[in-house]
Design an enzyme around this catalytic site. Sequence first.
Site, short mmCIF file in Angstrom:
data_model
loop_
_atom_site.label_atom_id
_atom_site.label_comp_id
_atom_site.label_asym_id
_atom_site.label_seq_id
_atom_site.Cartn_x
_atom_site.Cartn_y
_atom_site.Cartn_z
CG HIS A 1 -1.75 -1.23 1.38
ND1 HIS A 1 -2.87 -1.51 0.62
CD2 HIS A 1 -1.57 -2.29 2.20
CE1 HIS A 1 -3.35 -2.69 0.99
NE2 HIS A 1 -2.58 -3.19 1.93
CB SER B 1 14.56 21.89 -15.19
OG SER B 1 13.72 23.03 -15.32
CE LYS C 1 12.78 18.99 -11.73
NZ LYS C 1 11.52 18.96 -12.46
CD GLU D 1 9.40 11.77 -15.55
OE1 GLU D 1 9.30 12.24 -14.41
OE2 GLU D 1 9.70 12.47 -16.54
#
Length: 465
Positions: A160, A281, A287, A294
């Site tokens: 979970h 980025s 970043k 992704e």
Amino acid sequence: MSSSGPKAWSQRFESALHPAIAAFNASIGFDIELIEQDIRGSEAHAKMLAKTEIISPEEAAQLVSGLETIRQEYLAGDFNPSVDDEDIHFAVEHRLVEIVGDVGKKLHTARSRNDQVGTDIRLYLREQLDSIREQLRAFQEALLGHAEQHVETVIPGYTHLQRAQPLSLAHHLLAYVEMAQRDWERLGDVRRRVNISPLGCGALAGTPFPIDRMYSAELLGFEAVYRNSLDGVSDRDFAIEFTAAASLIVMHLSRLSEEIILWAADEFGFVKLTDSCSTGSSIMPQKKNPDVPELVRGKTGRVFGHLQSLLVMMKGLPMAYNKDLQEDKEPLFDTVKTVQGCLEAMTILLRQGIQFQPQRLSTAVTTDYSNATDVADYLAAKGVPFREAYNLVGQVVRHCLDQNKLLKDLSLQEWQSLHPAFETDIYDAIAPQQVVAARRSFGGTGFEQVRHALLEAKKRLLVVD
């Protein structure tokens, strides 16, 4: 070089097809992908026609030679069919007649484009299945490379998405090796059903010519032939089955991708991304983005969509061939390319793109209550009924929360005030390394079990069929 000329059915029609309808009807824009398979199938068909004396050996030799010329023209970039050719089958046949003359018109004896396209697409998919299975092996090897280095690296396990029990990192990675193994086996099953020849089924009813379907199938490496001509020309189960298997592959890749994305976040910090497999980025210089996982996660929906497309295409088709079946190729081709691309990218990511952070993982498993079950197991081993022990440990955890302590921080006096069965060995029992090592059941995360699982996984990777 492009080909143009009368359609195969031109004597039946008095006027030309509307240009927009001709473009709408044509599949040459995408079924050019099948040119090598179309040529191979045609060569086998020509040889079979000669063997059965439907044409002469000399005529068959001319046909095979002309087909080889087309192959070389295509490889050199000199064979460029246009919309006027409609599909790859007619484009090859028309060019063949240009090369060898009227004997080229004999190639289509005892076959239809219906069984021809069925043959081509099976030859294509058979090759791609072999390629994807090799990629799955490389993916498994990349996972095993990390697993071998991290048998005794302990990672939080989750259910979970809540801290559950600590695990060997190798055990976690081996779960994905098992998933990929099922994928590899499934594709082997699909291949057996792909490897059946429809050549000789004709348009739908077979042919009156004395063909030898077994011979042409043997030439093309098929293990069997379709027993029913209607089924042979209209079956696309194999394409749906492959796309379903492909959906499972990308689903597994997507699950791993999701974990890597989480692990790379500062909140987890379980892995670091290398420069070779991540981007930055445009406005935030600090970043480092997990683009590979992704994109894999995003492309998964694309493959799922192709499966749905094929199912919907087939669900209402009467026997036998219908033009709807032209719509099988683009979803199939794109599924193949997407799965291959995702497997390649994820394998590179595993090999070059991520670095596990053992110290961060070690810290993570010492700052939670994921060893609570082991306290219950400790009591159960000392004769306390497990359910009673389970309830007691709930009280222990609540006490720790009230005191802002971890289980390891409790004094022996505190332990014994909760239950007299606790002794000094409780501290060893709840240490993360011991918690993992103690799970010795077959298939569990205990270090010895994991080492055994690694050896077994390596053996499975040696199996070729």
